[in-house]
Design a protein around this motif. Structure first.
Motif, PDB file in Angstrom:
ATOM      1  N   VAL A  34      -0.558  -3.825   7.873  1.00 16.80           N
ATOM      2  CA  VAL A  34       0.309  -3.701   6.693  1.00 16.80           C
ATOM      3  C   VAL A  34      -0.081  -4.731   5.631  1.00 16.80           C
ATOM      4  CG1 VAL A  34       2.673  -3.922   5.845  1.00 16.80           C
ATOM      5  CG2 VAL A  34       2.219  -2.702   7.979  1.00 16.80           C
ATOM      6  N   SER A  35      -0.472  -5.935   6.053  1.00 16.76           N
ATOM      7  CA  SER A  35      -0.854  -6.976   5.088  1.00 16.76           C
ATOM      8  C   SER A  35      -2.043  -6.532   4.243  1.00 16.76           C
ATOM      9  CB  SER A  35      -1.183  -8.275   5.823  1.00 16.76           C
ATOM     10  OG  SER A  35      -2.209  -8.068   6.776  1.00 16.76           O
ATOM     11  N   LYS A  36      -2.946  -5.728   4.824  1.00 13.95           N
ATOM     12  CA  LYS A  36      -4.084  -5.222   4.058  1.00 13.95           C
ATOM     13  C   LYS A  36      -3.619  -4.218   3.014  1.00 13.95           C
ATOM     14  CE  LYS A  36      -8.644  -3.100   4.625  1.00 13.95           C
ATOM     15  NZ  LYS A  36      -9.626  -2.537   5.598  1.00 13.95           N
ATOM     16  N   ILE A  37      -2.609  -3.435   3.371  1.00 12.27           N
ATOM     17  CA  ILE A  37      -2.053  -2.476   2.413  1.00 12.27           C
ATOM     18  C   ILE A  37      -1.334  -3.209   1.282  1.00 12.27           C
ATOM     19  CG2 ILE A  37      -0.375  -0.607   2.122  1.00 12.27           C
ATOM     20  CD1 ILE A  37      -0.921   0.134   5.067  1.00 12.27           C
ATOM     21  N   GLN A  38      -0.568  -4.230   1.606  1.00 11.85           N
ATOM     22  CA  GLN A  38       0.182  -4.961   0.597  1.00 11.85           C
ATOM     23  C   GLN A  38      -0.740  -5.766  -0.312  1.00 11.85           C
ATOM     24  OE1 GLN A  38       3.154  -5.000  -0.464  1.00 11.85           O
ATOM     25  NE2 GLN A  38       4.539  -4.293   1.149  1.00 11.85           N
ATOM     26  N   GLY A  39      -1.764  -6.414   0.273  1.00 11.61           N
ATOM     27  CA  GLY A  39      -2.658  -7.237  -0.535  1.00 11.61           C
ATOM     28  C   GLY A  39      -1.960  -8.455  -1.094  1.00 11.61           C
ATOM     29  N   ARG A  40      -2.663  -9.190  -1.936  1.00 13.51           N
ATOM     30  CA  ARG A  40      -2.124 -10.431  -2.495  1.00 13.51           C
ATOM     31  C   ARG A  40      -1.493 -10.253  -3.874  1.00 13.51           C
ATOM     32  NH1 ARG A  40      -6.753 -14.998  -1.085  1.00 13.51           N
ATOM     33  NH2 ARG A  40      -6.798 -14.652   1.181  1.00 13.51           N
ATOM     34  N   GLY A  41      -1.684  -9.108  -4.484  1.00 16.97           N
ATOM     35  CA  GLY A  41      -1.185  -8.908  -5.840  1.00 16.97           C
ATOM     36  C   GLY A  41       0.095  -8.112  -5.892  1.00 16.97           C
ATOM     37  N   ASP A  42       0.471  -7.719  -7.121  1.00 19.11           N
ATOM     38  CA  ASP A  42       1.693  -6.940  -7.320  1.00 19.11           C
ATOM     39  C   ASP A  42       1.553  -5.512  -6.798  1.00 19.11           C
ATOM     40  OD1 ASP A  42       2.747  -9.162  -8.508  1.00 19.11           O
ATOM     41  OD2 ASP A  42       2.418  -8.471 -10.553  1.00 19.11           O
ATOM     42  N   ALA A  43       0.331  -4.977  -6.811  1.00 17.78           N
ATOM     43  CA  ALA A  43       0.108  -3.599  -6.387  1.00 17.78           C
ATOM     44  C   ALA A  43      -0.858  -3.561  -5.211  1.00 17.78           C
ATOM     45  CB  ALA A  43      -0.458  -2.775  -7.548  1.00 17.78           C
ATOM     46  N   SER A  44      -0.720  -2.527  -4.392  1.00 13.74           N
ATOM     47  CA  SER A  44      -1.570  -2.387  -3.216  1.00 13.74           C
ATOM     48  C   SER A  44      -3.012  -2.058  -3.621  1.00 13.74           C
ATOM     49  CB  SER A  44      -1.039  -1.274  -2.312  1.00 13.74           C
ATOM     50  OG  SER A  44      -1.965  -0.975  -1.297  1.00 13.74           O
ATOM     51  N   PRO A  45      -4.004  -2.675  -2.944  1.00 10.97           N
ATOM     52  CA  PRO A  45      -5.401  -2.314  -3.205  1.00 10.97           C
ATOM     53  C   PRO A  45      -5.793  -0.978  -2.586  1.00 10.97           C
ATOM     54  CG  PRO A  45      -5.288  -3.964  -1.462  1.00 10.97           C
ATOM     55  CD  PRO A  45      -3.884  -3.783  -1.968  1.00 10.97           C
ATOM     56  N   LEU A  46      -4.895  -0.385  -1.790  1.00 10.55           N
ATOM     57  CA  LEU A  46      -5.217   0.870  -1.099  1.00 10.55           C
ATOM     58  C   LEU A  46      -4.428   2.058  -1.642  1.00 10.55           C
ATOM     59  CD1 LEU A  46      -5.384  -0.352   2.632  1.00 10.55           C
ATOM     60  CD2 LEU A  46      -7.205  -0.279   0.913  1.00 10.55           C
ATOM     61  N   VAL A  47      -3.940   1.971  -2.857  1.00 10.27           N
ATOM     62  CA  VAL A  47      -3.165   3.075  -3.438  1.00 10.27           C
ATOM     63  C   VAL A  47      -3.979   4.366  -3.384  1.00 10.27           C
ATOM     64  CG1 VAL A  47      -2.195   4.002  -5.573  1.00 10.27           C
ATOM     65  CG2 VAL A  47      -1.710   1.653  -4.916  1.00 10.27           C
ATOM     66  N   GLY A  48      -3.363   5.420  -2.861  1.00 10.66           N
ATOM     67  CA  GLY A  48      -4.022   6.714  -2.743  1.00 10.66           C
ATOM     68  C   GLY A  48      -4.717   6.938  -1.421  1.00 10.66           C
ATOM     69  N   ASP A  49      -4.908   5.876  -0.624  1.00 10.83           N
ATOM     70  CA  ASP A  49      -5.597   6.017   0.667  1.00 10.83           C
ATOM     71  C   ASP A  49      -4.655   6.589   1.729  1.00 10.83           C
ATOM     72  OD1 ASP A  49      -7.727   4.903  -0.605  1.00 10.83           O
ATOM     73  OD2 ASP A  49      -7.856   3.117   0.670  1.00 10.83           O
ATOM     74  N   ARG A  50      -5.268   7.322   2.654  1.00 10.28           N
ATOM     75  CA  ARG A  50      -4.532   7.843   3.809  1.00 10.28           C
ATOM     76  C   ARG A  50      -4.705   6.825   4.935  1.00 10.28           C
ATOM     77  NH1 ARG A  50      -0.550  11.599   4.031  1.00 10.28           N
ATOM     78  NH2 ARG A  50      -0.543  12.704   6.014  1.00 10.28           N
ATOM     79  N   VAL A  51      -3.587   6.292   5.463  1.00  9.93           N
ATOM     80  CA  VAL A  51      -3.663   5.230   6.456  1.00  9.93           C
ATOM     81  C   VAL A  51      -2.704   5.521   7.605  1.00  9.93           C
ATOM     82  CG1 VAL A  51      -4.284   3.468   4.747  1.00  9.93           C
ATOM     83  CG2 VAL A  51      -1.872   3.843   5.346  1.00  9.93           C
ATOM     84  N   THR A  52      -2.985   4.861   8.751  1.00  3.23           N
ATOM     85  CA  THR A  52      -2.069   4.856   9.888  1.00  3.23           C
ATOM     86  C   THR A  52      -1.664   3.411  10.148  1.00  3.23           C
ATOM     87  OG1 THR A  52      -3.008   6.842  10.905  1.00  3.23           O
ATOM     88  CG2 THR A  52      -1.796   5.339  12.347  1.00  3.23           C
ATOM     89  N   VAL A  53      -0.374   3.176  10.262  1.00  4.90           N
ATOM     90  CA  VAL A  53       0.145   1.829  10.514  1.00  4.90           C
ATOM     91  C   VAL A  53       1.016   1.871  11.763  1.00  4.90           C
ATOM     92  CG1 VAL A  53       0.113   1.167   8.080  1.00  4.90           C
ATOM     93  CG2 VAL A  53       2.169   2.207   9.035  1.00  4.90           C
ATOM     94  N   GLU A  54       1.201   0.697  12.349  1.00  3.42           N
ATOM     95  CA  GLU A  54       2.070   0.603  13.511  1.00  3.42           C
ATOM     96  C   GLU A  54       2.921  -0.655  13.365  1.00  3.42           C
ATOM     97  OE1 GLU A  54       1.449   0.408  18.302  1.00  3.42           O
ATOM     98  OE2 GLU A  54       0.288   1.919  17.187  1.00  3.42           O
TER      99      GLU A  54
END
Length: 585
Positions: A34-54
């Motif tokens: 989830v931290s990779k999805i959130q990233g360090r900025g205001d917006a996610s660096p993975l916007v539009g990507d299809r991901v699986t999280v747990e």
């Protein structure tokens, strides 16, 4: 051949989809942190990507009226240990799989929804069994950077917070909180860049206490628990502690979605009416009545142009105003936002005076009250006070065809030699409706029409200089609604003409302390209403203060909402606090 290619492509697509489903359903298999999805900025660096999280479902908002999803957070032993990245996100779905404390594996698409990082277009949700909730992180700062790194996570607010605004309490179930009460910068600073910078900083250092619902006009109102009414309220200035829940970002504001109701503490209790001094004196009370309109004066004529929408709402307003105006036992009342409907027995001013009691009289200026829907007015205790000279209104200059003409009347206490001249103005509001040219917002903290208000202030003092001299006049008191905070240009113009704000003289406002104020606007407090004494009158002022009965109370307790059980009480009888001045003549 082409048809065959299409069949192969379709088969491969179905195979990939099935593979994704198998991977998504396999608890414990590799997943995107989830931290990779959130990233360090205001917006996610993975916007539009299809991901699986747990992760662990921490808060469920899928019930009717909720946000249509749930909050998912990484387990404590799965975080990236980076304090700059959040470990949780919002999953937007109606799929009812899972409950708080359950580990879920979710596949979806990363999206930014008005600043909130979320998963949407959910493909699969698999339950992986129960697991302890992640530990709540301690929230110590209300700065955007500190909040961004905890977005959607479980948090506990370290210290009690202060209620600074309740405007949306009845509309959306929200209370605005801050580390301490916030003061309008132009109350203590000159208009300009520094004032606007502080105002911007104030808006950033806030947190909303929300109700985890997206419904308008929630019933019951969630805060305080059980809802406001009677003696239970949520006054601005009160404290809220034990705030724990999900740190959320919606509709342009950071907010807490609490799992358990926090504790409300009445640290800004409702004050009694100020006692009158022991010395012989005259008490003058100024109050904005928040559009006192009495319909046709015979029980009908509702909704009114600016006031009560119904006869019941008018009765609630009337009862509360009468109680508020009586309790301090004033000798003279200077009022604003009164219906401009003449002086007959069905007029608003006549019925207000009648309700106050047989000893009350009012000043009349027929034909001179201007064309606005509201006017200023003066009432007085005829058993204590007599009028001298004819009343006057300023109908020239900036008041020739617009605005509300100021009213002046000379009063003399029964059996005393000295008299006092009382002026009641009500200057143009800060609303930007219709503002053009120099009247537009200068972005210096004064709002719109600052120039028009300053012009009116100059015209007011010049008019007073032209009035005939009154024998044995102790001085002049300007008291009413100036729609300007203390350091703004209209007040500077009045100060330069020799008038002193007596509330600020006795109770000066500073950046961290402002005990006397008359208004709250979007979470900041300051004074729009004044008691300004001329140089000759100033030494005779025994005291001047505000009475905090209105501005701190939730708006839904006001007359327009006609809350059940409305009785005669001064609380939220208007939206402005009154100003009370005691003068020794």
């Amino acid at each position: 051949m082409i048809a065959g290619s299409r069949s192969v492509a379709l088969f491969l697509a179905l195979l990939l989809t099935a593979s994704e489903g198998l991977a998504a359903n396999a608890c414990g298999k590799p997943a995107t942190p989830v931290s990779k999805i959130q990233g360090r900025g205001d917006a996610s660096p993975l916007v539009g990507d299809r991901v699986t999280v747990e992760g662990i479902l921490t808060f469920d908002a899928r019930a009717e009226g909720g946000f249509g999803g749930f909050y998912l957070q990484q387990a404590d032993d799965e975080t990236d240990a980076n304090p700059e990245t959040s470990e949780a996100l919002f999953v937007h779905t109606r799929n009812n799989t899972g409950a708080p404390g359950e580990r879920l594996r979710v596949t979806g698409t990363v999206k930014e929804f008005h600043g909130l990082t979320e998963l949407t277009d959910i493909g699969t949700i698999t339950s992986c069994g129960s697991e302890p909730l992640p530990k709540a992180q301690t929230l110590t700062l209300l700065w955007p950077d500190a909040l961004e790194s905890l977005e959607n996570m479980r948090v506990h607010v370290a210290q009690p917070l202060t209620i600074i605004d309740s405007w949306n309490l009845a509309r959306y179930g929200e209370l605005t909180l801050a580390a301490g009460d916030q003061i309008i910068p132009t109350e203590y600073l000159e208009p300009g860049p520094q004032a606007t910078q502080i105002a911007s900083r104030n808006k950033q250092q806030r947190l909303l206490l929300d109700d985890a619902r997206s419904v308008r006009h929630p019933n019951p109102i969630p805060w305080p628990p059980g809802g406001p009414g009677g003696e239970q309220t949520a006054r601005s200035g009160d404290k809220v502690r034990n705030i724990s829940g999900i740190l959320d970002y919606r509709f342009g504001a950071w907010r807490i979605q609490p799992k358990e109701p926090p504790i409300f503490e009445s640290s800004n209790s409702r004050p009694p009416a100020p006692a009158r001094p022991a010395e012989p004196h005259v008490r003058i009370m100024a109050m904005n009545l928040e559009n006192y309109f009495n319909g046709d004066g015979e029980g009908g004529g509702f909704p009114t142009q600016r006031g009560a929408p119904t006869a019941l709402a008018y009765e609630a307003q009337h009862r509360r105003l009468i109680d508020a105006l009586r309790r301090p036992d004033p000798d003279i009342l200077a009022i604003t936002e009164l219906e401009n409907d003449g002086y007959s027995k069905t007029s608003a001013i006549a019925q207000l005076a009648k309700a106050l009691g047989p000893e009350w009289a009012f000043v009349m200026t027929p034909g001179k009250d201007g064309h606005d829907q509201i006017r200023t007015a003066l009432l007085y205790r005829s058993d204590r006070i007599v009028t001298e000279t004819d009343p006057e209104r300023l109908n020239s200059g900036p008041f020739s065809n617009k605005g509300r003409p100021p009213l002046v009347q000379t009063f003399r206490p029964e059996g005393q030699r000295l008299a006092i001249q009382v002026v009641v103005p009500h200057l143009k509001s800060k609303s930007c409706k219709g503002a053009t040219g120099a009247n537009r917002d200068r972005n210096d903290g004064q709002g719109c029409y600052a120039g028009r208000r300053t012009e009116a202030a100059h015209a007011l003092t010049e008019w007073l200089d032209r009035l005939p001299q009154v024998p044995d006049l102790a001085g002049t008191l300007i008291t009413g609604d100036l729609n300007s905070y203390f350091q703004e240009d209209p007040l500077k113009a009045l100060q330069q003409a020799g008038f002193t704000s007596m509330v600020h003289h006795f109770h000066p406002c500073k950046a961290q302390q402002c005990a006397h104020y008359t208004y709250r606007y979007k979470g900041e407090r300051g004074s729009l209403d004044y008691s300004l004494a001329s140089a000759s009158l100033k030494p005779r002022i025994l005291g001047a203060r505000t009475w905090a009965i209105n501005a701190d109370e939730p708006p839904q307790l006001g007359y327009k909402h006609n809350p059940p059980g409305t009785a005669a009480s001064p609380w939220r009888s208007s939206d402005h606090n009154p100003v009370i001045t005691d003068i020794q003549l």
